[in-house]
Design a protein around this motif. Structure first.
Motif, PDB file in Angstrom:
ATOM      1  N   SER A  95       0.816  -1.217   0.000  1.00  0.00           N
ATOM      2  CA  SER A  95       0.000   0.000   0.000  1.00  0.00           C
ATOM      3  C   SER A  95       0.849   1.266   0.000  1.00  0.00           C
ATOM      4  N   ALA A  96       2.156   1.134  -0.258  1.00  0.00           N
ATOM      5  CA  ALA A  96       3.028   2.301  -0.199  1.00  0.00           C
ATOM      6  C   ALA A  96       2.568   3.382  -1.173  1.00  0.00           C
ATOM      7  N   ILE A  97       2.231   2.990  -2.397  1.00  0.00           N
ATOM      8  CA  ILE A  97       1.657   3.926  -3.361  1.00  0.00           C
ATOM      9  C   ILE A  97       0.536   3.217  -4.114  1.00  0.00           C
ATOM     10  N   THR A  98      -0.347   4.024  -4.688  1.00  0.00           N
ATOM     11  CA  THR A  98      -1.416   3.474  -5.518  1.00  0.00           C
ATOM     12  C   THR A  98      -0.929   3.466  -6.958  1.00  0.00           C
ATOM     13  N   ARG A  99      -0.856   2.285  -7.542  1.00  0.00           N
ATOM     14  CA  ARG A  99      -0.284   2.129  -8.878  1.00  0.00           C
ATOM     15  C   ARG A  99      -1.379   2.006  -9.932  1.00  0.00           C
ATOM     16  N   ASN A 100      -1.052   2.418 -11.158  1.00  0.00           N
ATOM     17  CA  ASN A 100      -1.948   2.132 -12.263  1.00  0.00           C
ATOM     18  C   ASN A 100      -1.713   0.705 -12.730  1.00  0.00           C
ATOM     19  N   THR A 198     -16.053   6.662 -10.806  1.00  0.00           N
ATOM     20  CA  THR A 198     -15.787   6.716  -9.369  1.00  0.00           C
ATOM     21  C   THR A 198     -14.514   5.967  -9.030  1.00  0.00           C
ATOM     22  N   LEU A 199     -14.294   4.821  -9.679  1.00  0.00           N
ATOM     23  CA  LEU A 199     -13.059   4.072  -9.442  1.00  0.00           C
ATOM     24  C   LEU A 199     -11.839   4.905  -9.824  1.00  0.00           C
ATOM     25  N   VAL A 200     -11.902   5.567 -10.963  1.00  0.00           N
ATOM     26  CA  VAL A 200     -10.794   6.428 -11.395  1.00  0.00           C
ATOM     27  C   VAL A 200     -10.629   7.594 -10.415  1.00  0.00           C
ATOM     28  N   ALA A 201     -11.746   8.139  -9.927  1.00  0.00           N
ATOM     29  CA  ALA A 201     -11.677   9.213  -8.931  1.00  0.00           C
ATOM     30  C   ALA A 201     -10.976   8.731  -7.659  1.00  0.00           C
ATOM     31  N   MET A 202     -11.258   7.501  -7.240  1.00  0.00           N
ATOM     32  CA  MET A 202     -10.588   6.938  -6.075  1.00  0.00           C
ATOM     33  C   MET A 202      -9.082   6.847  -6.306  1.00  0.00           C
ATOM     34  N   TYR A 203      -8.711   6.429  -7.520  1.00  0.00           N
ATOM     35  CA  TYR A 203      -7.293   6.325  -7.866  1.00  0.00           C
ATOM     36  C   TYR A 203      -6.622   7.698  -7.780  1.00  0.00           C
ATOM     37  N   TYR A 204      -7.243   8.712  -8.392  1.00  0.00           N
ATOM     38  CA  TYR A 204      -6.655  10.050  -8.363  1.00  0.00           C
ATOM     39  C   TYR A 204      -6.626  10.610  -6.938  1.00  0.00           C
ATOM     40  N   ASN A 205      -7.658  10.337  -6.166  1.00  0.00           N
ATOM     41  CA  ASN A 205      -7.689  10.826  -4.786  1.00  0.00           C
ATOM     42  C   ASN A 205      -6.572  10.185  -3.959  1.00  0.00           C
ATOM     43  N   ASN A 206      -6.362   8.886  -4.129  1.00  0.00           N
ATOM     44  CA  ASN A 206      -5.267   8.221  -3.425  1.00  0.00           C
ATOM     45  C   ASN A 206      -3.918   8.820  -3.798  1.00  0.00           C
ATOM     46  N   ALA A 208      -3.368  11.752  -4.988  1.00  0.00           N
ATOM     47  CA  ALA A 208      -3.303  13.109  -4.448  1.00  0.00           C
ATOM     48  C   ALA A 208      -2.853  13.098  -2.994  1.00  0.00           C
ATOM     49  N   ALA A 209      -3.433  12.196  -2.195  1.00  0.00           N
ATOM     50  CA  ALA A 209      -3.052  12.104  -0.782  1.00  0.00           C
ATOM     51  C   ALA A 209      -1.585  11.709  -0.638  1.00  0.00           C
ATOM     52  N   GLU A 210      -1.127  10.819  -1.501  1.00  0.00           N
ATOM     53  CA  GLU A 210       0.268  10.386  -1.434  1.00  0.00           C
ATOM     54  C   GLU A 210       1.221  11.518  -1.814  1.00  0.00           C
ATOM     55  N   PHE A 211       0.883  12.297  -2.831  1.00  0.00           N
ATOM     56  CA  PHE A 211       1.709  13.454  -3.190  1.00  0.00           C
ATOM     57  C   PHE A 211       1.647  14.525  -2.103  1.00  0.00           C
ATOM     58  N   MET A 212       0.496  14.662  -1.451  1.00  0.00           N
ATOM     59  CA  MET A 212       0.367  15.633  -0.371  1.00  0.00           C
ATOM     60  C   MET A 212       1.320  15.296   0.774  1.00  0.00           C
ATOM     61  N   VAL A 213       1.367  14.022   1.151  1.00  0.00           N
ATOM     62  CA  VAL A 213       2.273  13.596   2.225  1.00  0.00           C
ATOM     63  C   VAL A 213       3.726  13.858   1.832  1.00  0.00           C
ATOM     64  N   ALA A 214       4.022  13.714   0.533  1.00  0.00           N
ATOM     65  CA  ALA A 214       5.376  13.982   0.032  1.00  0.00           C
ATOM     66  C   ALA A 214       5.620  15.477  -0.169  1.00  0.00           C
ATOM     67  N   ALA A 220      -0.591  17.213  -6.096  1.00  0.00           N
ATOM     68  CA  ALA A 220      -1.721  16.748  -5.281  1.00  0.00           C
ATOM     69  C   ALA A 220      -3.004  17.485  -5.652  1.00  0.00           C
ATOM     70  N   TYR A 221      -2.899  18.802  -5.828  1.00  0.00           N
ATOM     71  CA  TYR A 221      -4.098  19.592  -6.146  1.00  0.00           C
ATOM     72  C   TYR A 221      -4.717  19.157  -7.469  1.00  0.00           C
ATOM     73  N   TRP A 222      -3.915  19.053  -8.511  1.00  0.00           N
ATOM     74  CA  TRP A 222      -4.472  18.725  -9.820  1.00  0.00           C
ATOM     75  C   TRP A 222      -5.041  17.315  -9.865  1.00  0.00           C
ATOM     76  N   LEU A 223      -4.448  16.428  -9.095  1.00  0.00           N
ATOM     77  CA  LEU A 223      -4.983  15.058  -9.052  1.00  0.00           C
ATOM     78  C   LEU A 223      -6.333  15.017  -8.336  1.00  0.00           C
TER      79      LEU A 223
END
Length: 392
Positions: A95-100, A198-206, A208-214, A220-223
């Protein structure tokens, strides 16, 4: 040793009844939440096709490990056998990052969302019917710095090839669900069908959160903006947007978004907790206290409350009290590896090697990143060597 991922096939799931999706915000309300000019534009535009795009290696995998079985077993079983049943592709939960799709395939690892996306990408190539489902579980908490994350769960159902049936109802009833929940958590749950947007939105939201932590707040904003564009009713993305604004120093914008989230979901503890912080940032202390009282009613002991008290007790040398507090946290969140790790440390301080070994093993088994799993495995080996050395 790598932990092999078990993908379970669920014959039946209790689905929630669907309903017409009503827009949460009017278009003018939605557009007023964005502050595009405050963030640097991306060098490359966000491309939805890249989420499910097959790499040359993935196409080769289909040709080498799936194609021969399609005629014999049908495309669904051929795909499931190749990916999960016959272990032709060894996968690790990470779960370290959300991958495509292509990233999950290349690394042979991913969280449940990444693995659903990868499976869906293969299924699309084979012309299979698809249904995505949000599984209603209690979720699992994790923490990075001072940011708390609540992980949900999704799975995917595979139908027969679309041309095999002209009866939509029959096709829907003949779905085969692939679930990536660990075996110890795998049980029939309520599910809600979600669309691919919605699934794609979940991917982008994840992401975004990962870039925010970094601390890459522009990415993060654009995602997260893309997440809201793809699924305006996906409330979690608004919550992420509010937190990104706060970290960016846009306190008024953060309060505005988080107030909308709290209005949309007035009993959502995460939304209320973030709103309290935003109101305090702006000096609106009276309203912050009012919202905090409501939050205390909903969540008297927030996530990690017992754990943090346990760490304080450990630092004070009160290992008995620490173990009791860690036990309380484990009782309400049994699958958070960090809790078991600290329980093992308390056990070690108290000389209970057997219990320490048990909890360190649980921490290893429930860890959600390869890095953490390796750390816990090393510590477990050390504890077990102590136990072996202590024997006559």
């Amino acid at each position: 040793m790598r932990k092999i991922l078990h993908a379970s096939l669920l014959a039946l799931a209790a689905a929630l009844s669907g309903c017409v999706s009503v827009p949460l915000l009017e278009p003018q309300e939605l557009s007023a939440l964005f502050k595009d000019s405050a963030f640097k534009p991306l060098a490359q535009p966000i491309d939805d096709k890249a989420v499910f795009e097959l790499s040359p290696e993935m196409r080769q995998f289909l040709k080498r490990d799936v194609a021969d079985q399609v005629v014999a077993r049908g495309p669904r079983w051929a795909l499931i056998d190749a990916l999960y049943t016959k272990r032709k592709l060894i996968l690790d939960y990470d779960s370290a990052i959300t991958r495509n799709a292509s990233e999950a395939f290349e690394s042979r690892a991913g969280n449940c969302l990444s693995l659903v996306i990868m499976t869906a990408a293969f299924a699309k190539e084979l012309g299979l019917g698809l249904r995505y489902q949000l599984v209603h579980t209690e979720g699992s908490w994790s923490r990075s710095g001072n940011v708390l994350f609540l992980a949900g769960h999704v799975n995917v159902s595979l139908g027969r090839r679309l041309q095999e049936s002209s009866n939509v109802f029959a096709l829907d009833m003949d779905m085969m669900t692939v679930d990536f929940m660990p075996p110890e958590l795998n049980r029939v749950e309520r599910v809600r069908t979600i669309d691919e947007g919605t699934l794609v939105a979940m991917y982008y939201n994840n992401r975004a959160a990962e870039f925010m932590v970094a601390n890459d707040l522009d990415q993060a904003y654009w995602l997260v903006r893309a997440a809201i564009d793809r699924s305006p009713n996906y409330v979690n993305a608004y919550n992420t947007l509010g937190v990104i604004y706060r970290r960016h120093g846009d306190l008024v914008a953060a309060e505005k978004v988080l107030r909308q989230v709290a209005r949309l979901e007035p009993d959502n503890p995460q939304a209320l907790g973030n709103l309290v912080i935003a109101l305090r940032d702006l000096g609106q202390l009276a309203e912050a206290e009012q919202v905090q009282r409501r939050l205390n009613e909903l969540q008297p002991d927030p996530p990690y409350a017992f754990f943090d008290r346990g760490v304080e007790a450990m630092n004070a040398g009160d290992y008995v009290r620490a173990r009791g507090l860690f036990e309380k946290e484990i009782k309400r969140a049994a699958y958070v590896p960090e809790f078991h790790f600290w329980m093992a440390l308390a056990d070690l301080r108290l000389g209970d090697l057997a219990s320490a070994s048990k909890h360190m093993a649980i921490a290893k088994d429930y860890s959600t990143t390869i890095k953490d799993r390796d750390i816990y495995a090393t510590k477990l080996n050390k504890i077990n060597s102590y136990m072996t050395g202590a024997k006559p």
